[in-house]
Motif scaffolding. Structure first.
Motif, short mmCIF file in Angstrom:
data_model
loop_
_atom_site.label_atom_id
_atom_site.label_comp_id
_atom_site.label_asym_id
_atom_site.label_seq_id
_atom_site.Cartn_x
_atom_site.Cartn_y
_atom_site.Cartn_z
N LEU A 184 2.28 1.81 -3.46
CA LEU A 184 1.24 2.36 -4.36
C LEU A 184 1.02 3.84 -4.08
CD1 LEU A 184 -1.32 -0.58 -4.40
CD2 LEU A 184 0.14 0.19 -6.29
N ASP A 185 1.03 4.22 -2.80
CA ASP A 185 0.86 5.64 -2.45
C ASP A 185 2.01 6.48 -3.00
OD1 ASP A 185 -1.56 5.39 -1.16
OD2 ASP A 185 -0.69 5.19 0.84
N ASP B 214 1.39 6.84 -6.70
CA ASP B 214 0.26 7.74 -6.96
C ASP B 214 0.55 9.18 -6.58
OD1 ASP B 214 -1.23 5.62 -7.92
OD2 ASP B 214 -2.27 5.26 -6.02
N SER C 279 0.83 -1.21 0.00
CA SER C 279 0.00 0.00 0.00
C SER C 279 0.86 1.26 0.00
CB SER C 279 -0.92 -0.02 1.23
OG SER C 279 -1.68 1.16 1.30
#
Length: 120
Positions: free
Chosen positions: A24-25, A28, A21
């Motif tokens: 991914l952050d 992004d 996670s």
């Protein structure tokens, strides 16, 4: 990227999910601060302590064991090895990591010599 492996404890699985996670952050753009000198393409990303591999005498071994489990290093398979990588910023770092991995692998190693110029 495969972070979850069979046989991991619940705590290890939670850490792997959290790490995925976090990655991914970063991708992004939700984590990190733009670099003052190059704000268009460079960001400073703080690495949480729980994901940090300590710079001690076992840090490199811990990194290698995280990427390549012991069974993989004992029973080498080209197909499995092709799915894993440790990315290095420089060749001298790659040489250090490669030497450490080879010292962990059972069996004999072979060195193939090459040349950068054609010999007629």
């Amino acid at each position: 990227m495969r972070l979850l492996q069979p046989g991991n404890s619940e705590d290890e699985q939670d850490l792997a999910r959290s790490f995925a996670s976090w990655l991914l952050d970063i991708g992004d753009g939700n984590i990190g601060e733009a670099d003052v000198e190059d704000s268009q393409s460079s960001f400073w990303v703080p690495i949480p302590e729980r994901y940090d591999i300590r710079d001690d005498n076992k840090g490199l071994s811990n990194l290698i064991n995280f990427i390549y489990d012991k069974d993989m290093l004992q029973h080498l398979s080209a197909q499995e090895l092709q799915q894993k990588a440790i990315v290095c910023p420089r060749n001298d770092i790659a040489d250090i990591i490669n030497a450490e991995i080879l010292s962990m692998v059972c069996g004999n190693s072979t060195t193939y010599k090459s040349s950068n110029e054609a010999i007629p």
